[in-house]
Design a protein around this motif. Sequence first.
Motif, mmCIF file in Angstrom:
data_model
loop_
_atom_site.group_PDB
_atom_site.id
_atom_site.type_symbol
_atom_site.label_atom_id
_atom_site.label_comp_id
_atom_site.label_asym_id
_atom_site.label_seq_id
_atom_site.Cartn_x
_atom_site.Cartn_y
_atom_site.Cartn_z
ATOM 1 N N LEU B 175 -9.016 14.562 -5.629
ATOM 2 C CA LEU B 175 -8.371 13.324 -5.204
ATOM 3 C C LEU B 175 -7.142 13.616 -4.355
ATOM 4 O O LEU B 175 -6.960 13.043 -3.272
ATOM 5 C CB LEU B 175 -7.986 12.528 -6.455
ATOM 6 C CG LEU B 175 -7.299 11.183 -6.258
ATOM 7 C CD1 LEU B 175 -8.200 10.258 -5.471
ATOM 8 C CD2 LEU B 175 -6.975 10.572 -7.611
ATOM 9 N N ALA B 179 -6.308 12.979 -0.312
ATOM 10 C CA ALA B 179 -5.123 12.241 0.131
ATOM 11 C C ALA B 179 -4.194 13.134 0.936
ATOM 12 O O ALA B 179 -3.016 12.813 1.105
ATOM 13 C CB ALA B 179 -4.397 11.665 -1.078
ATOM 14 N N MET B 185 1.371 8.858 -7.088
ATOM 15 C CA MET B 185 0.312 7.873 -7.257
ATOM 16 C C MET B 185 0.434 6.699 -6.289
ATOM 17 O O MET B 185 -0.557 6.176 -5.798
ATOM 18 C CB MET B 185 0.315 7.343 -8.688
ATOM 19 C CG MET B 185 -0.250 8.306 -9.690
ATOM 20 S SD MET B 185 -0.348 7.508 -11.299
ATOM 21 C CE MET B 185 -0.737 8.895 -12.352
ATOM 22 N N ILE B 188 -0.653 7.591 -2.600
ATOM 23 C CA ILE B 188 -2.014 8.036 -2.321
ATOM 24 C C ILE B 188 -2.819 6.891 -1.734
ATOM 25 O O ILE B 188 -2.970 5.850 -2.350
ATOM 26 C CB ILE B 188 -2.696 8.550 -3.600
ATOM 27 C CG1 ILE B 188 -2.018 9.825 -4.074
ATOM 28 C CG2 ILE B 188 -4.171 8.801 -3.344
ATOM 29 C CD1 ILE B 188 -2.633 10.388 -5.313
ATOM 30 N N VAL B 190 -6.484 6.654 -0.313
ATOM 31 C CA VAL B 190 -7.704 7.407 -0.042
ATOM 32 C C VAL B 190 -8.848 6.472 0.248
ATOM 33 O O VAL B 190 -9.031 5.457 -0.395
ATOM 34 C CB VAL B 190 -8.113 8.302 -1.226
ATOM 35 C CG1 VAL B 190 -7.536 9.670 -1.069
ATOM 36 C CG2 VAL B 190 -7.731 7.684 -2.533
ATOM 37 N N GLN B 197 -16.520 10.098 -3.744
ATOM 38 C CA GLN B 197 -15.917 9.194 -4.720
ATOM 39 C C GLN B 197 -16.653 9.289 -6.060
ATOM 40 O O GLN B 197 -16.050 9.279 -7.118
ATOM 41 C CB GLN B 197 -15.981 7.757 -4.201
ATOM 42 C CG GLN B 197 -14.980 6.878 -4.899
ATOM 43 C CD GLN B 197 -14.879 5.495 -4.285
ATOM 44 O OE1 GLN B 197 -15.203 4.521 -4.922
ATOM 45 N NE2 GLN B 197 -14.406 5.402 -3.067
ATOM 46 N N LEU B 251 -6.304 5.142 -12.921
ATOM 47 C CA LEU B 251 -6.869 6.015 -11.887
ATOM 48 C C LEU B 251 -8.173 5.474 -11.303
ATOM 49 O O LEU B 251 -8.332 5.383 -10.089
ATOM 50 C CB LEU B 251 -7.127 7.417 -12.465
ATOM 51 C CG LEU B 251 -5.909 8.160 -13.005
ATOM 52 C CD1 LEU B 251 -6.346 9.452 -13.680
ATOM 53 C CD2 LEU B 251 -4.929 8.473 -11.889
ATOM 54 N N ARG B 254 -8.165 2.272 -9.113
ATOM 55 C CA ARG B 254 -7.446 2.326 -7.845
ATOM 56 C C ARG B 254 -8.058 3.290 -6.847
ATOM 57 O O ARG B 254 -8.113 3.008 -5.660
ATOM 58 C CB ARG B 254 -6.009 2.767 -8.108
ATOM 59 C CG ARG B 254 -5.068 1.585 -8.125
ATOM 60 C CD ARG B 254 -3.760 2.006 -8.672
ATOM 61 N NE ARG B 254 -2.805 2.317 -7.628
ATOM 62 C CZ ARG B 254 -1.568 2.703 -7.923
ATOM 63 N NH1 ARG B 254 -1.202 2.849 -9.181
ATOM 64 N NH2 ARG B 254 -0.713 2.958 -6.970
ATOM 65 N N TYR B 255 -8.480 4.444 -7.341
ATOM 66 C CA TYR B 255 -8.862 5.498 -6.400
ATOM 67 C C TYR B 255 -10.368 5.623 -6.230
ATOM 68 O O TYR B 255 -10.825 6.177 -5.242
ATOM 69 C CB TYR B 255 -8.248 6.829 -6.828
ATOM 70 C CG TYR B 255 -6.764 6.721 -7.016
ATOM 71 C CD1 TYR B 255 -5.970 6.210 -5.988
ATOM 72 C CD2 TYR B 255 -6.156 7.107 -8.192
ATOM 73 C CE1 TYR B 255 -4.604 6.077 -6.149
ATOM 74 C CE2 TYR B 255 -4.793 6.979 -8.365
ATOM 75 C CZ TYR B 255 -4.024 6.462 -7.342
ATOM 76 O OH TYR B 255 -2.676 6.322 -7.515
ATOM 77 N N THR B 256 -11.134 5.153 -7.204
ATOM 78 C CA THR B 256 -12.588 5.253 -7.051
ATOM 79 C C THR B 256 -13.236 3.902 -7.364
ATOM 80 O O THR B 256 -14.131 3.820 -8.201
ATOM 81 C CB THR B 256 -13.170 6.315 -7.994
ATOM 82 O OG1 THR B 256 -12.842 5.955 -9.343
ATOM 83 C CG2 THR B 256 -12.640 7.695 -7.721
#
Lengths: 482, 481
Positions: B175, B179, B185, B188, B190, B197, B251, B254-256
């Motif tokens: 991750l 980024a 956090m 980031i 991405v 992902q 996590l 937000r990121y995946t």
Amino acid sequence: MNAMVPAVVLTAAACAMTGVVAGLIADMFGRRTMALLLVASGLASASAAGIWRLWSGPSVPEVGVFVAGGGHTSLASLMYALAAASVVAGVGTLRARERGVAMAALVALGAVLSHALLATTDVMVLFIALSGLAVIGYALTAGRGTERSIAAAVRYLVQGVIASGLTVYGLAIVFGLSGGAPDLLAARETLAQAPTAPALAGMALVLAALAFKLGAFPFHSWVPDVYGEADRASVAFLGSVPKVAVVVALLVLLRGTAFASGGFAVASQVVIVLALGSLVFGSFGMLRERSVARLLGYSAIAQVGYALLGVGSGDAGIVATTIFVVTYAVAVAAAFVGLEAIGAQDPRWDGSLAGLAGLGRRAPVTAAAMTAVIMSLTGMPLFAGFWGKLHVILALVGAGRTGVAVVAVLAAVVSFGGYGAVVRAMYFEDAAHEDLAVRSSRTMSGSGYAVVVLVALAVALVALGVVPLVSGVARVYAVFSL
Amino acid sequence: MTLASLIVIPLVGAALCVAARRSPYAVRTISLASTLVTLATTAAVWSVYADLGQPIVAGGGTDSPFGFVTLLADGLAIPLVALCAVLSLVAVLAAWGSEREPTHIALLLTLEAALMMVFLAADLVLFYVAWEAVLIPMFFLIGGWGHEGRRRAAMKFFLYTFAGSALMLVGLILLARAAGGETSMNDIVVLLTAGSQRAVFWLLAAGLMVKVPVWPLHTWLPDAHVEAPTSGSIMLAGVLLKMGGYGMLRLLTRYTPAALDEAGPVLAALGVVGIAYGAAMALGQSDLKRLVAYSSVSHMGFVVLGIATGTAMGYEGAVLAMVSHGLVAAALFFLVGAVYDRAHTREMSRLGPLGATLPRWSGAFVFCALASLGLPGLSGFPGEFAVVLSALPVLGGWIAVVGLGILLAGAYNLRAVGAVVYGGERPADATVRWPDLGAREIVVLAILCAGIVALGLWPRLIGDLASGTLEALAAATGAVR
């Protein structure tokens, strides 16, 4: 400025050797403790000389046969400091041995040879340093004087001689391909353009020799024997200082060749295979060991796997490998200093895991420090070892080897089966039947040396683990960039 | 600075406890003072956030002198920080009078600091460091102060969760690399491709699901919970399990988001199986502590189900269920510990009937059992109800399995009450008379029961606090749909 550079190497060596001479003289007058401390102070001053020159600038490769400055100087300082630590920790054991001071002198000589190996750019110096270290390893292992330790030493020597032979062949090929230039840095330019097959053969031979010195799979069989049978304080030296030097030599050797040209990409593949084999053999080997020193021997095999993963990860791996090997060297030296301390506090300890039962209550300071060391070896955050393993994993992911990274982290989990057993024995098991008062009253005189060194190293491991969290890692890079 | 003090105060308390280990009185004063001050600081953070409605940030920025140490308190973090502060106080009180008390308490305070760092970390490196740091004090708490099988349970706990978090580390690294090396956090941004992902999602999820624990990765939990000392079980069930749910919300959403959306049905299925399986296993236990342990698997299934829905309502339900389960499980483990201290057994058949001999204990136990089975008006109800409502469109007919789990929850809780309070084989005229709950125990239970009632009657206490943050997270997941 440049003319001064070789002087750094010589200054350190001179400091160490002065300590040796002073120690041997003191030994002639029968002052063994003082002799040992003189040898140690020689090594400590060699370390201090390096620290004094720490910020003298980046590596300067042009002068003489040695490189100095930047990361080389910091690494050399660290190596001398660890050698000094192993001598001081071993005072209790060594002064009881007839040739104890000679063994300390060998440690000092080994530190100088390791420094030479670390800093050299010359093929001949590389070979002499490797051979010299092999002989010193043999002598220190046999120095314990028991039948088993001598057997382990002979096995080590025989295998070491074969490895030296391989080195000669390999270096001869490298030497020939480079047109007779003894300078490694010059050689790697020509090597990059050399025909692939012979260059690869030469590289394979040198790689095998260095893998043997490191105790990497499949040349790892000597490691648990030597770690288990030699004096604990001697292993504190043998397991840490030469390892730093060999890893850095390997990096220097492969840096311009293996990674610069496509033909040598094979070499990094080979290194990764050796690394994975070491990780698997070492981590699983730890699980069935009942002797703490042999357990740490298997752990050394696994940890070398991490170092090799870094070596095989291209340019990003250089800093990672250096940081890893620094954190590991401090931790493994501390671990064997810790075993020395435990053995000195309880001379009847047989070196087994079961014998550690109840240590948490019997010797709370030693046990707590040992726990920090074990956590660092595992790679737990807040301890130095975390940053080492983290950077290796980062380098692997950066090189696109995510699958290898997954294997590497899972190997760390497996290894906790072994490391955790040490903590479990110290804290969760109760001493079976022994009268604790009797045990603690038998403390050998001189155990204080080992305990003090252990605590100092454990504090260093915690500091190295916490400080980068707050300061960021950039400053750490600066100190150890080669 | 206020946020940092939530981590520093318990650490200082731990150090002082070790330093003052010769005087039990001093140790208790220090432990009480440090947990109470932490609690008060948490209340201050809570009220500041409630007033501002803006996340509170400490440290950070590119030229920060603090490296990876950046902290953030928002609507997701604060409820769990508060839970951690309350349960740390409870756990410390539970540890009073134990063997090697100063070290025991120092470990609990260290654990509190590490947990606070998990919930407050706004940097991936700090988050991972804190995540792993939690293992160390917990390992020693189980191994050093636990029951008969403690050594094995401690190793198993460590190895399982370490394996999960090691995989999570690789996910975090992927991750951060995507980024561009950024680890903060908030900074980031991405846009991972679907394939990468998915890889990041499952690596992260591996670590988070072990912690929750999601069936079938739950096998470490019964051993660890049963063998841990009372204080350890309280922290383990009350706070450590919540790290998993927190991490998923922090996590994965937000990121995946795309991978989370894609994996929604799988997660939902695992959650539903966990609800029914945990409840069925709880029903089959004869050991009271093991029963409570398996009920955790069931309750945490609701949390996973809520997160799997990808809706703001599901997320809110998950947070509510986490806080509620933290309070209820802590109270139940405390009660089990209290009765074990007296009877030296946890076999339900050999405990009861306690209704006549230990009336206060029995009253508290019945109350907590009712909270655990989800009686409306107590804290167990609103969170799980919200989860079920939000899951209805996703699950369709499969909601019946959840219903089965809820029925079983009623069955195992009432069975436990029946066996321990009213039934059992212990002769009423047994020679040893056990004392009923003392003042310290009543204080602990009063704190927890007040929380259970407050949350049951007024779930918006947490709901309003968390909704802003959670709606933003749900919007991120919804945007990919």
